[in-house]
Design an enzyme around this catalytic site. Structure first.
Site, PDB file in Angstrom:
ATOM      1  N   GLY A 128       5.178  -0.977   2.664  1.00 12.77           N
ATOM      2  CA  GLY A 128       4.348   0.185   2.398  1.00 12.77           C
ATOM      3  C   GLY A 128       5.115   1.488   2.347  1.00 12.77           C
ATOM      4  O   GLY A 128       6.220   1.615   2.889  1.00 12.77           O
TER       5      GLY A 128
ATOM      6  N   HIS B 193       0.809  -1.215   0.000  1.00  9.93           N
ATOM      7  CA  HIS B 193       0.000   0.000   0.000  1.00  9.93           C
ATOM      8  C   HIS B 193       0.848   1.274   0.000  1.00  9.93           C
ATOM      9  O   HIS B 193       1.895   1.348   0.624  1.00  9.93           O
ATOM     10  CB  HIS B 193      -0.927   0.020   1.214  1.00  9.93           C
ATOM     11  CG  HIS B 193      -0.191  -0.068   2.518  1.00  9.93           C
ATOM     12  ND1 HIS B 193       0.261   1.042   3.200  1.00  9.93           N
ATOM     13  CD2 HIS B 193       0.179  -1.129   3.257  1.00  9.93           C
ATOM     14  CE1 HIS B 193       0.871   0.672   4.305  1.00  9.93           C
ATOM     15  NE2 HIS B 193       0.840  -0.650   4.370  1.00  9.93           N
ATOM     16  N   ASP B 194       0.375   2.259  -0.748  1.00 11.18           N
ATOM     17  CA  ASP B 194       0.937   3.611  -0.765  1.00 11.18           C
ATOM     18  C   ASP B 194       2.341   3.684  -1.353  1.00 11.18           C
ATOM     19  O   ASP B 194       3.043   4.685  -1.157  1.00 11.18           O
ATOM     20  CB  ASP B 194       0.928   4.234   0.642  1.00 11.18           C
ATOM     21  CG  ASP B 194      -0.458   4.267   1.238  1.00 11.18           C
ATOM     22  OD1 ASP B 194      -1.300   5.022   0.724  1.00 11.18           O
ATOM     23  OD2 ASP B 194      -0.732   3.515   2.197  1.00 11.18           O
TER      24      ASP B 194
END
Length: 263
Positions: free
Chosen positions: A136, A118-119
């Site tokens: 992440g 994520h991200d």
């Protein structure tokens, strides 16, 4: 596109000339651009934004929910640029409230079994070799190469045109234009071969080498090295990119290795 053995949610926006192979699952709120090929057994979750002329190979999972205990179901996306190839069993999670998106740029090659958490923001023309694991909140600049089975710690930044050796544990930021190798990961010279392939002149490569000699081989700390560079070396786009990267590094940059090689 009409593949009777695939499931495509009626809310998905699929260009007419997209090829979808058997046993694909495409859920709601997915967009796929023209000319893209979706191989068998691919799963694409809500929030996926896939560009034109991409190839996604069997077993890949795109835009699954983040593996983050702080994730509370907020809306987010996973974006993939044009002409990117995603090989077998790659997993790309969508973003969290931090950036609300995970991004893989255009013209990338993401080899088998890579995980992009994520991200993460992955630039254009990036190559991630087999088994690379990105935690992440990682940023990878354009033309980065990360060798197979490397693991990158969360919040790490890798600058444009950097090359990371296979099997590396990347705990610190890797500045632009470098080769990084050894354990612990350290400076192993300038990525001169890659830079030549991308049209950098010999003079420009020598300029970059001069900068890194001061940073890594002069015995100065980073602040003093940057001061020396600003005084002694003319301002150029590459010089300023290196200086700004180091100044803005929150995790700190990789250290100097034992080699004096700057090729």
């Amino acid at each position: 596109m009409n593949q009777p053995l695939a499931y495509v949610h009626p809310g998905a926006k699929i260009a007419q000339n997209v090829v979808i192979e058997p046993f694909v699952t495409i859920q709601n709120d997915v967009e796929i651009g023209e000319g893209t090929w979706i191989g068998p057994n691919v799963t694409i979750f809500p929030g996926a934004r896939i560009g034109k002329n991409c190839k996604i190979y069997p077993g890949a999972v795109i835009s699954a929910e983040p593996q983050d205990l702080k994730f509370k179901g907020e809306y987010s996306t996973a974006e993939i640029g044009d002409n990117t190839v995603i090989r077998e069993c790659v997993t790309i999670n969508r973003g969290t409230v931090d950036k609300n998106k995970t991004v893989v740029g255009a013209n990338c090659l993401i080899m088998a079994y890579v995980h992009i958490a994520h991200d993460c923001i992955v630039g254009n023309n990036v190559i991630l070799a087999n088994g690379v694991q990105l935690a992440g909140h990682i940023n990878l600049g354009d033309f980065v190469f990360v060798g197979g089975t490397s693991a990158v710690h969360q919040f790490v930044n890798i600058g444009p045109h950097a090359m990371v050796a296979g099997g590396s544990l990347v705990r610190k930021d890797v500045p632009p234009f470098l080769k990084a190798a050894r354990e612990p990961l350290s400076y192993a010279g300038v990525n001169s071969i890659g830079l030549r392939r991308r049209g950098f002149s010999s003079e420009k490569i020598e300029e970059i080498q001069d900068i890194y000699r001061i940073i890594y081989l002069s015995g100065l700390n980073n602040s003093a090295a940057i001061d020396k560079i600003e005084i002694e070396l003319a301002a150029t786009a590459e010089r300023d990119e290196i200086i700004n990267f180091i100044r803005n590094s929150e995790r700190g940059i990789i250290k100097s290795g034992t080699s004096k090689n700057v090729d």
